[in-house]
Design an enzyme around this catalytic site. Structure first.
Site, PDB file in Angstrom:
ATOM      1  CG  HIS A 152      -1.874  -1.091   1.349  1.00  0.00           C
ATOM      2  ND1 HIS A 152      -2.033  -1.861   2.485  1.00  0.00           N
ATOM      3  CD2 HIS A 152      -2.773  -1.586   0.447  1.00  0.00           C
ATOM      4  CE1 HIS A 152      -2.993  -2.754   2.289  1.00  0.00           C
ATOM      5  NE2 HIS A 152      -3.450  -2.619   1.057  1.00  0.00           N
ATOM      6  CE  LYS A 211     -13.668  -8.670   5.083  1.00  0.00           C
ATOM      7  NZ  LYS A 211     -12.316  -8.814   4.567  1.00  0.00           N
ATOM      8  NE  ARG A 241      -3.293  -7.257  -4.282  1.00  0.00           N
ATOM      9  CZ  ARG A 241      -4.057  -7.492  -3.237  1.00  0.00           C
ATOM     10  NH1 ARG A 241      -3.510  -7.947  -2.128  1.00  0.00           N
ATOM     11  NH2 ARG A 241      -5.353  -7.314  -3.284  1.00  0.00           N
ATOM     12  CB  SER A 292      -4.364  -6.600   4.805  1.00  0.00           C
ATOM     13  OG  SER A 292      -3.983  -5.373   4.235  1.00  0.00           O
TER      14      SER A 292
HETATM   15  P1  ADP Z   1      -9.884  -3.673  -0.129  1.00  0.00           P
HETATM   16  O1  ADP Z   1     -10.600  -4.273   1.030  1.00  0.00           O
HETATM   17  O2  ADP Z   1     -10.551  -2.460  -0.664  1.00  0.00           O
HETATM   18  O3  ADP Z   1      -9.428  -4.607  -1.192  1.00  0.00           O
HETATM   19  P2  ADP Z   1      -7.134  -3.476   0.717  1.00  0.00           P
HETATM   20  O4  ADP Z   1      -6.704  -2.774   1.953  1.00  0.00           O
HETATM   21  O5  ADP Z   1      -6.931  -4.935   0.660  1.00  0.00           O
HETATM   22  O6  ADP Z   1      -8.615  -3.042   0.579  1.00  0.00           O
HETATM   23  O7  ADP Z   1      -6.436  -2.821  -0.561  1.00  0.00           O
HETATM   24  C1  ADP Z   1      -6.543  -1.469  -0.871  1.00  0.00           C
HETATM   25  C2  ADP Z   1      -5.912  -1.216  -2.225  1.00  0.00           C
HETATM   26  O8  ADP Z   1      -4.526  -1.545  -2.170  1.00  0.00           O
HETATM   27  C3  ADP Z   1      -6.484  -2.063  -3.354  1.00  0.00           C
HETATM   28  O9  ADP Z   1      -6.481  -1.280  -4.531  1.00  0.00           O
HETATM   29  C4  ADP Z   1      -5.507  -3.192  -3.487  1.00  0.00           C
HETATM   30  O10 ADP Z   1      -5.489  -3.726  -4.797  1.00  0.00           O
HETATM   31  C5  ADP Z   1      -4.211  -2.488  -3.171  1.00  0.00           C
HETATM   32  N1  ADP Z   1      -3.205  -3.404  -2.652  1.00  0.00           N
HETATM   33  C6  ADP Z   1      -3.361  -4.353  -1.716  1.00  0.00           C
HETATM   34  N2  ADP Z   1      -2.185  -5.012  -1.490  1.00  0.00           N
HETATM   35  C7  ADP Z   1      -1.271  -4.455  -2.322  1.00  0.00           C
HETATM   36  C8  ADP Z   1       0.105  -4.699  -2.615  1.00  0.00           C
HETATM   37  N3  ADP Z   1       0.783  -5.676  -2.012  1.00  0.00           N
HETATM   38  N4  ADP Z   1       0.715  -3.924  -3.522  1.00  0.00           N
HETATM   39  C9  ADP Z   1       0.019  -2.941  -4.135  1.00  0.00           C
HETATM   40  N5  ADP Z   1      -1.277  -2.683  -3.948  1.00  0.00           N
HETATM   41  C10 ADP Z   1      -1.923  -3.419  -3.061  1.00  0.00           C
END
Ligand code: ADP
Length: 154
Positions: free
Chosen positions: A18, A42, A91, A129
């Protein structure tokens, strides 16, 4: 016109994947608002307040990045903060299919906000995450996967 991107997500917790998206996107936008969603339906691992606090610490010295929690539709949040763009990270091809349908619906509902996608760096593709949460549940060391400034808060 100022370009303001909302980067929405659960960020439960925020990872180096992120962080990398935010840092790279700063070359494209005047301002980035990290929108921390309340994760409807959730039970989050970290409370919304805690997630906002942890991410805020990382960007406290950069006035171009703001961190705000929200608990309604992402497009409503975008309207409220005056976003011009919505930023998402990609990703995998599965991410692409999922993001495509959301972006197309958002485009119908809020055409003035353009969705922008940024490809993940190859070294961050497997970092997410839920893996970090799983390691934390068992008391493992996640310091390689989260920004250094966040480690004391975990
Ligand atoms: P959501 O519940 O909206 O998917 P996340 O917190 O999992 O929220 O992800 C938020 C954003 O960050 C999304 O656009 C996701 O694709 C991106 N993202 C998640 N992990 C990574 C990563 N390892 N590298 C780059 N972008 C990521």
């Amino acid at each position: 016109m100022e370009k303001t991107a909302v980067f929405p997500g659960s960020f439960d917790p925020f990872t180096i994947g992120h962080e990398s998206i935010v840092l790279r996107a700063l070359s494209l936008f005047d301002k980035i608002i990290i929108g921390v969603g309340s994760n409807v339906g959730k039970q989050p691992f970290f409370s919304l307040e805690k997630r906002v606090e942890m991410i805020s610490v990382l960007f406290q010295d950069d006035p171009r990045v703001e961190v705000i929690g929200y608990d309604d539709l992402t497009i409503e949040f975008c309207k409220r903060v005056g976003a011009t763009h919505m930023l998402r990270g990609l990703r995998t091809s599965a991410d692409f299919e999922y993001e495509k349908s959301i972006a197309q619906v958002n485009q119908v509902m809020l055409p003035e906000v353009e969705s922008v996608f940024m490809l993940t760096l190859p070294q961050h593709v497997s970092i997410n995450s839920s893996v970090v949460r799983e390691i934390l549940r068992f008391g493992g060391d996640v310091s390689q996967f989260v920004p250094a400034g966040m480690v004391p808060y975990l």
